[in-house]
Design a protein around this motif. Structure first.
Motif, short mmCIF file in Angstrom:
data_model
loop_
_atom_site.label_atom_id
_atom_site.label_comp_id
_atom_site.label_asym_id
_atom_site.label_seq_id
_atom_site.Cartn_x
_atom_site.Cartn_y
_atom_site.Cartn_z
N VAL A 1 0.86 -1.18 0.00
CA VAL A 1 0.00 0.00 0.00
C VAL A 1 0.90 1.23 0.00
O VAL A 1 1.78 1.36 0.87
N PRO A 2 0.73 2.15 -0.95
CA PRO A 2 1.56 3.36 -0.97
C PRO A 2 1.36 4.19 0.30
O PRO A 2 0.26 4.31 0.81
N ARG A 3 2.45 4.77 0.79
CA ARG A 3 2.38 5.64 1.97
C ARG A 3 1.70 6.95 1.59
O ARG A 3 1.97 7.53 0.55
N GLY A 4 0.81 7.41 2.46
CA GLY A 4 0.17 8.71 2.28
C GLY A 4 -0.86 8.77 1.18
O GLY A 4 -1.36 9.85 0.88
N GLY A 5 -1.19 7.66 0.58
CA GLY A 5 -2.13 7.68 -0.53
C GLY A 5 -3.59 7.57 -0.12
O GLY A 5 -4.47 7.86 -0.91
N SER A 6 -3.83 7.16 1.13
CA SER A 6 -5.20 6.93 1.58
C SER A 6 -5.38 7.45 3.00
O SER A 6 -4.42 7.56 3.76
N GLU A 7 -6.62 7.68 3.34
CA GLU A 7 -6.93 8.16 4.69
C GLU A 7 -6.67 7.10 5.75
O GLU A 7 -6.20 7.40 6.84
N THR A 8 -6.99 5.82 5.43
CA THR A 8 -6.75 4.73 6.36
C THR A 8 -6.04 3.59 5.65
O THR A 8 -6.06 3.51 4.41
N LEU A 9 -5.46 2.69 6.42
CA LEU A 9 -4.79 1.54 5.84
C LEU A 9 -5.78 0.64 5.10
O LEU A 9 -5.50 0.16 4.00
N GLU A 10 -6.96 0.44 5.69
CA GLU A 10 -7.99 -0.38 5.05
C GLU A 10 -8.40 0.23 3.71
O GLU A 10 -8.61 -0.48 2.73
N ALA A 11 -8.54 1.56 3.66
CA ALA A 11 -8.89 2.22 2.41
C ALA A 11 -7.79 2.04 1.37
O ALA A 11 -8.07 1.85 0.18
N GLY A 12 -6.54 2.06 1.81
CA GLY A 12 -5.42 1.83 0.90
C GLY A 12 -5.43 0.42 0.33
O GLY A 12 -5.20 0.22 -0.87
N VAL A 13 -5.73 -0.57 1.17
CA VAL A 13 -5.84 -1.96 0.70
C VAL A 13 -6.95 -2.05 -0.34
O VAL A 13 -6.77 -2.63 -1.42
N ALA A 14 -8.11 -1.46 -0.05
CA ALA A 14 -9.24 -1.50 -0.97
C ALA A 14 -8.90 -0.81 -2.30
O ALA A 14 -9.26 -1.31 -3.36
N GLU A 15 -8.18 0.30 -2.24
CA GLU A 15 -7.82 1.02 -3.47
C GLU A 15 -6.88 0.20 -4.34
O GLU A 15 -7.03 0.17 -5.56
N VAL A 16 -5.89 -0.46 -3.73
CA VAL A 16 -4.96 -1.29 -4.50
C VAL A 16 -5.73 -2.41 -5.20
O VAL A 16 -5.55 -2.66 -6.39
N LEU A 17 -6.62 -3.08 -4.47
CA LEU A 17 -7.36 -4.20 -5.06
C LEU A 17 -8.41 -3.73 -6.06
O LEU A 17 -8.65 -4.39 -7.08
N ALA A 18 -9.05 -2.60 -5.81
CA ALA A 18 -10.07 -2.09 -6.73
C ALA A 18 -9.46 -1.69 -8.07
O ALA A 18 -10.15 -1.68 -9.09
N ALA A 19 -8.17 -1.40 -8.10
CA ALA A 19 -7.49 -1.03 -9.34
C ALA A 19 -7.17 -2.23 -10.23
O ALA A 19 -6.80 -2.06 -11.39
N VAL A 20 -7.36 -3.44 -9.71
CA VAL A 20 -7.10 -4.65 -10.50
C VAL A 20 -8.22 -4.82 -11.52
O VAL A 20 -9.40 -4.78 -11.16
N ASP A 21 -7.85 -4.99 -12.78
CA ASP A 21 -8.84 -5.18 -13.84
C ASP A 21 -9.64 -6.45 -13.56
O ASP A 21 -9.07 -7.52 -13.37
N GLY A 22 -10.96 -6.32 -13.49
CA GLY A 22 -11.82 -7.46 -13.21
C GLY A 22 -12.39 -7.46 -11.81
O GLY A 22 -13.25 -8.28 -11.49
N VAL A 23 -11.93 -6.54 -10.96
CA VAL A 23 -12.47 -6.43 -9.59
C VAL A 23 -13.60 -5.40 -9.62
O VAL A 23 -13.39 -4.25 -9.99
N ASP A 24 -14.80 -5.84 -9.23
CA ASP A 24 -15.94 -4.93 -9.19
C ASP A 24 -16.09 -4.24 -7.85
O ASP A 24 -16.44 -3.07 -7.79
N SER A 25 -15.87 -4.97 -6.76
CA SER A 25 -15.99 -4.36 -5.44
C SER A 25 -15.07 -5.07 -4.45
O SER A 25 -14.73 -6.23 -4.63
#
Length: 103
Positions: A19-43
Motif C-alpha cells: 500500500v503506498p504511503r500517504g495515498g489513503s486516509e486509512t490503511l484499510e482504504a489503501g488496501v481496498a484502493e490497491v485491489l479495486a485497481a485490479v482489472d476485473g475487480v468490481d468491489s
C-alpha cells in the motif's frame, strides 16, 4: 452475435500487498484502493488487516478481503480468481481464495 454479461464471482481471499504511503486516509482504504485497481475487480470489502510491515516507500500488508470479480473461466473459479488478483499492481501474493458457492 450474442453478448452475455459475465456474472460476478464472490470470493474471500487472504492477500499480501503493498500500500503506498500517504495515498489513503486509512490503511484499510489503501488496501481496498490497491485491489479495486485490479482489472476485473468490481468491489472490495476489507474484512481485517492481519499484518503490517512498514518500509521506506510503502506498507506491506496482509489482509482478509471479500471481493466481487468478473472472471471468464467458470470451470475453475478458484484458479481464475487467484490468477486475476495476482496480476494486480502491488499484489505480492494471493495466499488463499475461497469462492462463495451460492454465487
Amino acid at each position: 452475435m450474442s453478448l452475455q454479461a459475465t456474472p460476478p464471482t464472490e470470493v474471500s481471499a487472504d492477500v499480501s500487498l503493498r500500500v503506498p504511503r500517504g495515498g489513503s486516509e486509512t490503511l484499510e482504504a489503501g488496501v481496498a484502493e490497491v485491489l479495486a485497481a485490479v482489472d476485473g475487480v468490481d468491489s472490495v470489502t476489507v474484512d481485517r488487516v492481519t499484518s503490517v510491515r512498514p518500509t521506506g516507500t510503502d506498507i506491506r500488508v496482509d489482509a482478509d478481503v471479500s471481493l466481487s470479480l468478473r472472471i471468464s473461466d467458470e470451470s475453475d473459479r478458484v484458479d481464475a480468481s487467484t490468477a486475476l488478483l495476482q496480476q494486480g499492481f502491488g499484489v505480492m501474493a494471493v495466499n488463499r481464495v475461497e469462492v462463495d458457492r451460492e454465487a
